[in-house]
Scaffold this motif. Structure first.
Motif, PDB file in Angstrom:
ATOM      1  N   GLU A  38       0.894  -1.202  -0.017  1.00 25.52           N
ATOM      2  CA  GLU A  38      -0.108   0.132  -0.143  1.00 25.52           C
ATOM      3  C   GLU A  38       1.012   1.112  -0.233  1.00 25.52           C
ATOM      4  O   GLU A  38       0.703   2.179  -0.940  1.00 25.52           O
ATOM      5  N   TYR A  39       2.028   1.156   0.696  1.00 26.67           N
ATOM      6  CA  TYR A  39       2.844   2.525   0.873  1.00 26.67           C
ATOM      7  C   TYR A  39       3.432   2.743  -0.410  1.00 26.67           C
ATOM      8  O   TYR A  39       3.413   3.504  -1.056  1.00 26.67           O
ATOM      9  N   VAL A  40       3.927   1.731  -1.244  1.00 28.95           N
ATOM     10  CA  VAL A  40       4.348   1.691  -2.756  1.00 28.95           C
ATOM     11  C   VAL A  40       3.439   2.106  -3.547  1.00 28.95           C
ATOM     12  O   VAL A  40       3.738   3.149  -4.508  1.00 28.95           O
ATOM     13  N   SER A  41       2.137   1.862  -3.707  1.00 26.49           N
ATOM     14  CA  SER A  41       1.096   2.098  -4.384  1.00 26.49           C
ATOM     15  C   SER A  41       0.745   3.650  -4.341  1.00 26.49           C
ATOM     16  O   SER A  41       0.825   4.272  -5.122  1.00 26.49           O
ATOM     17  N   VAL A  42       0.514   3.986  -2.961  1.00 23.56           N
ATOM     18  CA  VAL A  42       0.120   5.226  -2.787  1.00 23.56           C
ATOM     19  C   VAL A  42       1.188   6.262  -2.874  1.00 23.56           C
ATOM     20  O   VAL A  42       0.836   7.366  -3.521  1.00 23.56           O
ATOM     21  N   SER A  43       2.522   5.796  -2.625  1.00 26.43           N
ATOM     22  CA  SER A  43       3.461   6.869  -3.060  1.00 26.43           C
ATOM     23  C   SER A  43       3.739   6.964  -4.542  1.00 26.43           C
ATOM     24  O   SER A  43       3.891   8.180  -4.955  1.00 26.43           O
ATOM     25  N   THR A  44       3.341   6.158  -5.200  1.00 28.98           N
ATOM     26  CA  THR A  44       3.363   6.205  -6.703  1.00 28.98           C
ATOM     27  C   THR A  44       2.463   7.362  -7.161  1.00 28.98           C
ATOM     28  O   THR A  44       2.272   8.135  -7.854  1.00 28.98           O
ATOM     29  N   GLN A  45       1.406   7.134  -6.532  1.00 28.49           N
ATOM     30  CA  GLN A  45      -0.112   7.865  -6.826  1.00 28.49           C
ATOM     31  C   GLN A  45       0.517   9.356  -6.547  1.00 28.49           C
ATOM     32  O   GLN A  45      -0.171  10.300  -7.270  1.00 28.49           O
ATOM     33  N   ARG A  46       1.127   9.355  -5.423  1.00 27.60           N
ATOM     34  CA  ARG A  46       1.387  10.738  -4.894  1.00 27.60           C
ATOM     35  C   ARG A  46       2.230  11.411  -5.792  1.00 27.60           C
ATOM     36  O   ARG A  46       2.075  12.799  -5.950  1.00 27.60           O
ATOM     37  N   ASP A  47       3.442  10.631  -6.126  1.00 30.08           N
ATOM     38  CA  ASP A  47       4.527  11.177  -7.036  1.00 30.08           C
ATOM     39  C   ASP A  47       3.726  11.751  -8.419  1.00 30.08           C
ATOM     40  O   ASP A  47       4.065  12.710  -8.980  1.00 30.08           O
ATOM     41  N   SER A  48       2.825  10.941  -8.970  1.00 27.29           N
ATOM     42  CA  SER A  48       1.936  11.326 -10.271  1.00 27.29           C
ATOM     43  C   SER A  48       1.331  12.538  -9.893  1.00 27.29           C
ATOM     44  O   SER A  48       1.258  13.389 -10.652  1.00 27.29           O
ATOM     45  N   GLU A  49       0.697  12.847  -8.806  1.00 29.63           N
ATOM     46  CA  GLU A  49      -0.320  14.083  -8.612  1.00 29.63           C
ATOM     47  C   GLU A  49       0.755  15.172  -8.359  1.00 29.63           C
ATOM     48  O   GLU A  49       0.301  16.155  -8.968  1.00 29.63           O
TER      49      GLU A  49
ATOM     50  N   TRP B 111       1.806   6.966   4.143  1.00 33.46           N
ATOM     51  CA  TRP B 111       2.122   6.476   5.443  1.00 33.46           C
ATOM     52  C   TRP B 111       0.716   6.052   6.101  1.00 33.46           C
ATOM     53  O   TRP B 111       0.645   4.972   7.012  1.00 33.46           O
ATOM     54  N   HIS B 112      -0.130   6.884   5.790  1.00 31.57           N
ATOM     55  CA  HIS B 112      -1.330   6.651   6.684  1.00 31.57           C
ATOM     56  C   HIS B 112      -2.224   5.530   5.858  1.00 31.57           C
ATOM     57  O   HIS B 112      -2.691   4.525   6.520  1.00 31.57           O
ATOM     58  N   ALA B 113      -2.024   5.263   4.623  1.00 30.75           N
ATOM     59  CA  ALA B 113      -2.399   4.043   3.903  1.00 30.75           C
ATOM     60  C   ALA B 113      -1.849   2.758   4.323  1.00 30.75           C
ATOM     61  O   ALA B 113      -2.311   1.945   4.682  1.00 30.75           O
TER      62      ALA B 113
END
Length: 236
Positions: free
Chosen positions: A71-82, A150-152
């Motif tokens: 989840e950390y890797v997935s959401v980090s990738t999403q945040r980087d894209s945003e 981190w929350h995710a």
């Protein structure tokens, strides 16, 4: 066009909470099924309490850490894209403000506003906060509320752990002859609850979701128990 009203903000917040709650239910469901399959499989091979506890704890920790890391890797990738999208939008606003104003006008027109009203709204939004306006209308991103990896990760870790604790405790606490029936019954009951909850959160029919959830869990436990029994009988 104005900033979101209190009611709109409340709806957005509610939607975000529902997404988190749905993810928590699914994480708990994963913890229940995977840990139940593991401990029931070991129970098919041995009734040693220490072996069951060791296997269950190992499965709980491995599963929860894996879920959190994924989840950390997935959401980090999403945040980087945003963040990349926001940086590009910020650059475009600086280099070609008129073109961006025209683009925002067209986006508002596509939402049903007349050209005159869309232009006036685009001008007002741009004067107030150009980046936020483009981020929300064009990109569907709230720059003040980017996803937090981190929350995710912690949410996934805790949800999986909560689900995994049920089959672990059910298999190690009762007397040997009660372990399997209590574990199977408690797991199926918990899966019925998570199936019903996920269906309600997704506004779907609860009956089919519950049946699928319980059926999948029962199949997983049956297969792993059979494999454990065969290995135990073979002395492996």
């Amino acid at each position: 066009m104005t900033e979101p009203t209190h009611a709109e903000a409340h709806v957005s917040s509610l939607g975000s909470r529902l997404n988190w709650l749905r993810a928590a239910v699914l994480g708990a469901n994963d913890g229940i099924v995977s840990t139940a399959g593991l401990v029931v499989g070991v129970a098919g091979a041995t009734d040693d309490r220490a072996a069951l506890l060791t296997a269950g704890l190992a499965g709980l920790l491995a599963g929860s850490m894996s879920m959190a890391a994924g989840e950390y890797v997935s959401v980090s990738t999403q945040r980087d894209s945003e963040r990349a999208a926001l940086a590009q939008e910020r650059r475009e606003l600086r280099e070609q403000p008129e073109a961006e104003l025209d683009e925002l006008t067209e986006l508002l027109r596509e939402r049903g506003l007349s050209r005159q009203v869309a232009r006036e709204a685009a001008v007002q939004l741009t004067e107030r906060d150009a980046l936020k306006a483009h981020a929300r209308v064009e990109l569907g991103i709230d720059p003040d509320d980017l996803t937090n990896p981190w929350h995710a990760a912690w949410a996934s870790f805790l949800a999986f752990t909560a689900g995994a604790l049920l089959p672990l405790l059910a298999i190690v606490l009762p007397a040997a002859h009660w372990r399997l029936p209590i574990t199977v019954a408690s797991v199926l009951a918990a899966l019925a609850g998570t199936g019903w909850s996920s269906a309600r959160l997704g506004s779907a029919a609860a009956g089919r979701a519950v049946a699928r959830n319980m059926g999948g869990g029962a199949l997983a436990m049956a297969v792993t128990y059979a494999v454990g029994a065969l290995l135990g009988a073979a002395g492996v």
